[in-house]
Design a protein around this motif. Structure first.
Motif, PDB file in Angstrom:
ATOM      1  N   GLN A 100       0.849  -1.184   0.000  1.00 36.95           N
ATOM      2  CA  GLN A 100       0.000   0.000   0.000  1.00 36.95           C
ATOM      3  C   GLN A 100       0.884   1.232   0.000  1.00 36.95           C
ATOM      4  OE1 GLN A 100      -2.066  -1.073   3.656  1.00 36.95           O
ATOM      5  NE2 GLN A 100      -3.932  -1.341   2.480  1.00 36.95           N
ATOM      6  N   PHE A 101       0.588   2.131  -0.917  1.00 39.12           N
ATOM      7  CA  PHE A 101       1.340   3.379  -0.988  1.00 39.12           C
ATOM      8  C   PHE A 101       0.483   4.514  -0.445  1.00 39.12           C
ATOM      9  CE2 PHE A 101       3.010   0.681  -4.320  1.00 39.12           C
ATOM     10  CZ  PHE A 101       4.377   0.854  -4.213  1.00 39.12           C
ATOM     11  N   TYR A 102       1.082   5.329   0.388  1.00 46.72           N
ATOM     12  CA  TYR A 102       0.407   6.520   0.912  1.00 46.72           C
ATOM     13  C   TYR A 102       1.267   7.713   0.531  1.00 46.72           C
ATOM     14  CZ  TYR A 102      -2.086   3.272   4.002  1.00 46.72           C
ATOM     15  OH  TYR A 102      -2.840   2.252   4.517  1.00 46.72           O
ATOM     16  N   PHE A 103       0.658   8.698  -0.095  1.00 48.60           N
ATOM     17  CA  PHE A 103       1.420   9.886  -0.466  1.00 48.60           C
ATOM     18  C   PHE A 103       1.049  11.036   0.454  1.00 48.60           C
ATOM     19  CE2 PHE A 103       1.587   7.273  -4.193  1.00 48.60           C
ATOM     20  CZ  PHE A 103       2.882   7.461  -4.651  1.00 48.60           C
ATOM     21  N   PHE A 104       1.973  11.957   0.573  1.00 45.33           N
ATOM     22  CA  PHE A 104       1.691  13.155   1.363  1.00 45.33           C
ATOM     23  C   PHE A 104       1.408  14.295   0.400  1.00 45.33           C
ATOM     24  CE2 PHE A 104       4.204  10.630   4.399  1.00 45.33           C
ATOM     25  CZ  PHE A 104       3.287  10.599   5.447  1.00 45.33           C
TER      26      PHE A 104
ATOM     27  N   ALA B  92       4.286  -6.864   8.434  1.00 45.83           N
ATOM     28  CA  ALA B  92       4.067  -5.560   7.811  1.00 45.83           C
ATOM     29  C   ALA B  92       5.395  -4.810   7.839  1.00 45.83           C
ATOM     30  CB  ALA B  92       2.991  -4.772   8.540  1.00 45.83           C
ATOM     31  N   LYS B  93       5.846  -4.490   6.640  1.00 38.25           N
ATOM     32  CA  LYS B  93       7.084  -3.714   6.534  1.00 38.25           C
ATOM     33  C   LYS B  93       6.688  -2.317   6.104  1.00 38.25           C
ATOM     34  CE  LYS B  93      10.743  -3.562   3.231  1.00 38.25           C
ATOM     35  NZ  LYS B  93      11.426  -4.371   2.218  1.00 38.25           N
ATOM     36  N   ARG B  94       6.976  -1.360   6.957  1.00 35.21           N
ATOM     37  CA  ARG B  94       6.504   0.004   6.683  1.00 35.21           C
ATOM     38  C   ARG B  94       7.653   0.992   6.767  1.00 35.21           C
ATOM     39  NH1 ARG B  94       2.069  -1.590  11.105  1.00 35.21           N
ATOM     40  NH2 ARG B  94       0.381  -2.235   9.730  1.00 35.21           N
ATOM     41  N   PHE B  95       7.802   1.771   5.744  1.00 38.32           N
ATOM     42  CA  PHE B  95       8.813   2.824   5.819  1.00 38.32           C
ATOM     43  C   PHE B  95       8.415   4.007   4.941  1.00 38.32           C
ATOM     44  CE2 PHE B  95      11.016   2.332   1.741  1.00 38.32           C
ATOM     45  CZ  PHE B  95      10.637   1.051   1.369  1.00 38.32           C
TER      46      PHE B  95
ATOM     47  N   LEU C 142       5.220   3.345   2.546  1.00 34.98           N
ATOM     48  CA  LEU C 142       4.757   2.049   2.054  1.00 34.98           C
ATOM     49  C   LEU C 142       4.347   1.153   3.205  1.00 34.98           C
ATOM     50  CD1 LEU C 142       7.223   2.739  -0.157  1.00 34.98           C
ATOM     51  CD2 LEU C 142       6.742   0.405  -0.769  1.00 34.98           C
ATOM     52  N   ASN C 143       3.365   0.317   2.933  1.00 34.43           N
ATOM     53  CA  ASN C 143       2.946  -0.707   3.890  1.00 34.43           C
ATOM     54  C   ASN C 143       2.905  -2.019   3.120  1.00 34.43           C
ATOM     55  OD1 ASN C 143       1.753  -2.217   5.905  1.00 34.43           O
ATOM     56  ND2 ASN C 143      -0.288  -1.351   5.608  1.00 34.43           N
ATOM     57  N   GLU C 144       3.966  -2.770   3.252  1.00 38.84           N
ATOM     58  CA  GLU C 144       4.050  -4.060   2.562  1.00 38.84           C
ATOM     59  C   GLU C 144       3.603  -5.109   3.551  1.00 38.84           C
ATOM     60  OE1 GLU C 144       7.620  -4.091  -0.689  1.00 38.84           O
ATOM     61  OE2 GLU C 144       7.951  -5.093   1.199  1.00 38.84           O
ATOM     62  N   SER C 145       2.458  -5.723   3.315  1.00 39.79           N
ATOM     63  CA  SER C 145       1.958  -6.638   4.334  1.00 39.79           C
ATOM     64  C   SER C 145       1.579  -7.987   3.769  1.00 39.79           C
ATOM     65  CB  SER C 145       0.757  -6.012   5.039  1.00 39.79           C
ATOM     66  OG  SER C 145      -0.271  -5.800   4.110  1.00 39.79           O
ATOM     67  N   VAL C 146       1.612  -8.972   4.638  1.00 42.10           N
ATOM     68  CA  VAL C 146       1.298 -10.337   4.255  1.00 42.10           C
ATOM     69  C   VAL C 146       0.617 -11.006   5.442  1.00 42.10           C
ATOM     70  CG1 VAL C 146       3.599 -11.163   4.940  1.00 42.10           C
ATOM     71  CG2 VAL C 146       2.266 -12.460   3.311  1.00 42.10           C
ATOM     72  N   LEU C 147      -0.382 -11.837   5.133  1.00 46.20           N
ATOM     73  CA  LEU C 147      -1.084 -12.591   6.175  1.00 46.20           C
ATOM     74  C   LEU C 147      -1.357 -13.985   5.623  1.00 46.20           C
ATOM     75  CD1 LEU C 147      -2.702 -12.751   8.886  1.00 46.20           C
ATOM     76  CD2 LEU C 147      -4.673 -11.953   7.595  1.00 46.20           C
ATOM     77  N   ILE C 148      -1.032 -14.997   6.402  1.00 43.70           N
ATOM     78  CA  ILE C 148      -1.231 -16.368   5.949  1.00 43.70           C
ATOM     79  C   ILE C 148      -2.731 -16.596   5.723  1.00 43.70           C
ATOM     80  CG2 ILE C 148      -1.406 -17.396   8.272  1.00 43.70           C
ATOM     81  CD1 ILE C 148       0.327 -19.729   7.127  1.00 43.70           C
ATOM     82  N   ASP C 149      -3.082 -17.239   4.596  1.00 39.64           N
ATOM     83  CA  ASP C 149      -4.508 -17.481   4.337  1.00 39.64           C
ATOM     84  C   ASP C 149      -4.962 -18.707   5.116  1.00 39.64           C
ATOM     85  OD1 ASP C 149      -4.537 -19.912   2.178  1.00 39.64           O
ATOM     86  OD2 ASP C 149      -2.779 -18.631   1.964  1.00 39.64           O
ATOM     87  N   LYS C 150      -6.272 -18.857   5.228  1.00 38.31           N
ATOM     88  CA  LYS C 150      -6.834 -19.875   6.100  1.00 38.31           C
ATOM     89  C   LYS C 150      -6.427 -21.287   5.654  1.00 38.31           C
ATOM     90  CE  LYS C 150     -10.587 -20.792   9.045  1.00 38.31           C
ATOM     91  NZ  LYS C 150     -10.266 -22.217   8.922  1.00 38.31           N
ATOM     92  N   GLU C 151      -6.417 -21.500   4.347  1.00 36.27           N
ATOM     93  CA  GLU C 151      -6.117 -22.835   3.821  1.00 36.27           C
ATOM     94  C   GLU C 151      -4.687 -23.260   4.167  1.00 36.27           C
ATOM     95  OE1 GLU C 151      -5.591 -25.038  -0.360  1.00 36.27           O
ATOM     96  OE2 GLU C 151      -6.650 -23.122  -0.434  1.00 36.27           O
TER      97      GLU C 151
END
Ligand SMILES: *[C@@H]1O[C@H](CO)[C@@H](O)[C@H](O)[C@H]1NC(C)=O
Ligand SMILES: *[C@@H]1O[C@H](CO)[C@@H](O)[C@H](O)[C@H]1NC(C)=O
Ligand SMILES: *[C@@H]1O[C@H](CO)[C@@H](O)[C@H](O)[C@H]1NC(C)=O
Ligand SMILES: *[C@@H]1O[C@H](CO)[C@@H](O)[C@H](O)[C@H]1NC(C)=O
Ligand SMILES: *[C@@H]1O[C@H](CO)[C@@H](O)[C@H](O)[C@H]1NC(C)=O
Ligand SMILES: *[C@@H]1O[C@H](CO)[C@@H](O)[C@H](O)[C@H]1NC(C)=O
Length: 335
Positions: free
Chosen positions: A63-67, A237-240, A268-277
């Motif tokens: 996810q990109f966030y701009f100012f 979540a890797k955020r910088f 940036l918010n680079e995130s990952v979450l294990i899916d249920k399967e």
């Protein structure tokens, strides 16, 4: 109750108890499980780990966030810049593990972290866009989709103004303060300064120089939740934040009276979450290891069970034994 049966129960109980204690002391099953995990985690063509590494099963979101600057004219007059966060602009990328994690871990070449992680460990990571090796430290226990995890965070010391970090202040002795990193040297000389989003954990002076900064632990810290037994990342979540170093240039009229400051551009918010399967599959695999490692205890329980029967027999047999036939009462070995 036959005498033969009596002794069999006693011997069986003793054997089971000795076996279970031996297995526990030698950690036979524990070691077998650990060896299996270590063997499976090796990145070899043909293993499941390799398939995962080639095509990661977990969706990685960036996810990109701009100012957005709301007072550009006033900034040129020297006023405090006013920014508002716009976004997120979300992308789903599939090549995150493949491209980055090769460089990511200092000391191993695995795609995730090494298995059998303990909370006292410090894990080294090499995020390529950071241009430096960093480490993450244990901060708590988590439960992700029913799986146990250790939460690791990027500690504030990584970017703190300390003697350990003096080597990152370029040119030498030119430290900008805590919470920022001048990566100009590895970005072709562009005046780029990295920090946590909204200058989280940075010096107050960076925050107060810009109106609109709202650092927040939950939204702006970098963390990774790792399953300790397998080393698999369950959530992260890797955020910088990317900032530019803006300097007033007397010779350029265009820069006006702009202040010299670290100006936020985006984060940036680079995130990952294990899916249920995947989580369910991992859970099933982990349950098997739990059963396997508990085999010695099952054997021990059986030993105790037969031991109790034996004691029961001894107590009940006390009376009848005394009244046995003369032959039974006679010593076993006759000379
Ligand atoms: C892995 O092995 C398969 C078959 O053995 C081969 O087709 C494939 O190219 C190999 N992949 C890599 C990345 O080496
Ligand atoms: C950015 O700010 C300007 C001026 O304040 C505004 O007109 C514009 O819509 C904003 N852009 C976004 C994407 O919010
Ligand atoms: C990780 O790399 C850094 C240099 O980038 C080095 O100082 C550190 O000792 C390394 N740590 C391990 C555990 O390899
Ligand atoms: C960094 O720390 C040193 C020593 O503690 C101090 O002298 C210096 O002023 C600090 N620099 C900044 C920018 O905070
Ligand atoms: C950042 O680093 C570059 C080169 O390493 C240096 O020339 C520049 O002065 C530094 N910027 C600041 C603001 O210290
Ligand atoms: C970053 O991504 C995670 C997972 O998608 C989400 O929970 C979190 O709210 C995001 N953080 C920000 C600041 O957008």
């Amino acid at each position: 109750m036959g005498r033969c049966c009596f002794y069999t129960v006693g011997t069986l109980s003793l054997l089971l108890l000795v076996t279970s204690v031996t297995l526990l002391v030698a950690r036979v099953f524990q070691k077998a499980v650990e060896q299996t995990i270590q063997k499976n985690i090796v990145l070899k063509n043909g293993t499941e780990t390799f398939d995962y590494w080639e095509t990661p099963p977990l969706p990685v979101y960036t996810q990109f966030y701009f100012f957005n600057v709301t007072n550009p004219e006033e900034i040129l007059k020297g006023e405090t810049p006013h920014v508002t966060e716009v976004g997120p602009y979300t992308y789903r990328s599939l090549d995150w593990w493949g491209t980055e994690s090769c460089n990511m871990i200092n000391g191993t070449d695995g795609d995730s972290f090494h298995p059998l992680i303990t909370k006292d460990e410090i894990l080294y990571v090499f995020p390529s866009d950071f241009c430096r090796s960093v480490y993450i430290t244990f901060s708590g226990f988590e439960n992700i989709q029913g799986l146990p995890a250790l939460k690791y965070k990027l500690p504030a010391e990584i970017l703190a103004n300390t003697s350990e970090n003096a080597g990152f202040c370029l040119p030498e002795g030119n430290c900008l303060g805590s919470g920022v990193l001048n990566v100009s040297i590895c970005k072709n000389g562009a005046p780029i300064i990295l920090s946590a989003p909204h200058f989280y954990q940075a010096d107050e002076k960076f925050l107060s120089a810009i109106a609109g900064m709202h650092p927040n632990k939950d939204h702006h810290e970098t963390f990774v939740d790792i399953n300790p037994l397998t080393g698999i990342i369950l959530r992260a979540a890797k955020r910088f934040q990317i900032n530019v170093y803006v300097r007033k240039l007397d010779e350029f009229v265009e820069t006006g009276n702009i202040q010299t400051l670290v100006f936020p551009v985006m984060y940036l918010n680079e995130s990952v979450l294990i899916d249920k399967e995947t989580a369910d599959r991992l859970k099933a695999a982990l349950n098997t290891t739990v059963i396997v490692t508990n085999i010695p205890y099952i054997i021990m329980a059986l030993g105790v069970f037969f031991g109790l029967i034996f004691i029961g027999l001894v107590c009940r047999g006390q009376g009848s034994m005394d009244e046995g036939t003369p032959d039974e009462r006679a010593p076993l070995i006759r000379t």
